[in-house]
Scaffold this motif. Structure first.
Motif, short mmCIF file in Angstrom:
data_model
loop_
_atom_site.label_atom_id
_atom_site.label_comp_id
_atom_site.label_asym_id
_atom_site.label_seq_id
_atom_site.Cartn_x
_atom_site.Cartn_y
_atom_site.Cartn_z
N PHE A 5 0.83 -1.20 0.00
CA PHE A 5 0.00 0.00 0.00
C PHE A 5 0.87 1.26 0.00
CE2 PHE A 5 -1.97 3.45 2.41
CZ PHE A 5 -3.13 3.64 1.67
N GLN A 6 0.47 2.24 -0.80
CA GLN A 6 1.13 3.55 -0.81
C GLN A 6 0.11 4.61 -0.40
OE1 GLN A 6 2.77 2.85 -5.01
NE2 GLN A 6 4.06 4.48 -4.17
N SER B 136 5.82 2.13 -0.39
CA SER B 136 5.06 1.10 0.32
C SER B 136 5.94 0.49 1.40
CB SER B 136 4.61 0.01 -0.66
OG SER B 136 5.75 -0.72 -1.11
N PRO B 137 5.33 -0.14 2.41
CA PRO B 137 6.16 -0.86 3.39
C PRO B 137 7.09 -1.87 2.72
CG PRO B 137 3.93 -0.64 4.22
CD PRO B 137 3.91 -0.15 2.79
N ALA B 138 6.61 -2.55 1.68
CA ALA B 138 7.46 -3.54 0.99
C ALA B 138 8.67 -2.87 0.37
CB ALA B 138 6.65 -4.27 -0.07
N HIS C 156 13.06 4.80 8.73
CA HIS C 156 12.21 3.95 7.91
C HIS C 156 11.21 3.15 8.74
CE1 HIS C 156 13.94 5.14 4.18
NE2 HIS C 156 15.16 4.76 4.54
N ALA C 157 11.57 2.78 9.95
CA ALA C 157 10.61 2.11 10.83
C ALA C 157 9.43 3.04 11.13
CB ALA C 157 11.29 1.67 12.13
N LEU D 133 3.77 4.71 10.44
CA LEU D 133 2.77 5.69 10.01
C LEU D 133 1.80 5.08 9.00
CD1 LEU D 133 1.70 8.62 9.93
CD2 LEU D 133 3.25 8.99 8.02
N ILE D 134 2.33 4.32 8.05
CA ILE D 134 1.45 3.67 7.06
C ILE D 134 0.54 2.66 7.76
CG2 ILE D 134 1.39 2.17 5.03
CD1 ILE D 134 4.19 3.44 4.31
#
Length: 146
Positions: free
Chosen positions: A5-6, A13-15, A108-109, A114-115
């Motif tokens: 998801f973005q 995205s998390p990925a 980045h964590a 946040l996402i």
């Protein structure tokens, strides 16, 4: 699906963030003491392209990267912290390189958190003390209020 998801087209995205962090760790900590931390084989820009890897492949990449980091750090002692390593031809003490890495990973964590918070909304479970929970937590820990 949520791993890919973005929030918007400019947000990773998390990925993609996981791919990037893993690529960064692999580059920085492969031959940590003997080669520059920015390896010629690294394609940093490609790390941000979500390749839509399945969850297990992302976890395998993630675990491989952390294994490289822990393997590189295992033989070090406090006496090594002042030794010099390079990142993009810039000299760093090992202490500074580790601090740089920790800050990078924390950034980045927080993006991933946040996402996740956005996606989970009311079902979000705080990773720290939830809003309104400070007094109860402090009491539990035996901290006296001011």
């Amino acid at each position: 699906d949520e791993l890919h998801f973005q929030l918007n087209p400019l947000q990773n995205s998390p990925a993609a963030i996981l791919q990037h962090v893993a690529g960064n760790i692999l580059s920085r900590f492969t031959d940590f003491l003997t080669t520059d931390g920015e390896k010629p084989w690294r394609d940093r820009e490609a790390e941000f392209a979500d390749r839509h890897l399945p969850r297990q492949e992302l976890l395998d990449l993630w675990n491989r990267a952390w294994n490289v980091l822990f393997t590189a750090l295992a033989p070090l002692t406090d006496n090594d912290l002042a030794r010099i390593v390079t990142i993009r031809n810039e000299p760093h003490t090992i202490f500074k390189a580790l601090l740089r890495q920790a800050n990078h990973q924390a950034w980045h964590a927080a993006q991933i958190a946040l996402i996740a918070k956005h996606l989970r909304q009311q079902n979000w479970q705080y990773l720290t003390i939830p809003p309104g929970g400070s007094n109860a937590f402090n009491e539990k820990m035996g901290v006296r209020p001011k």
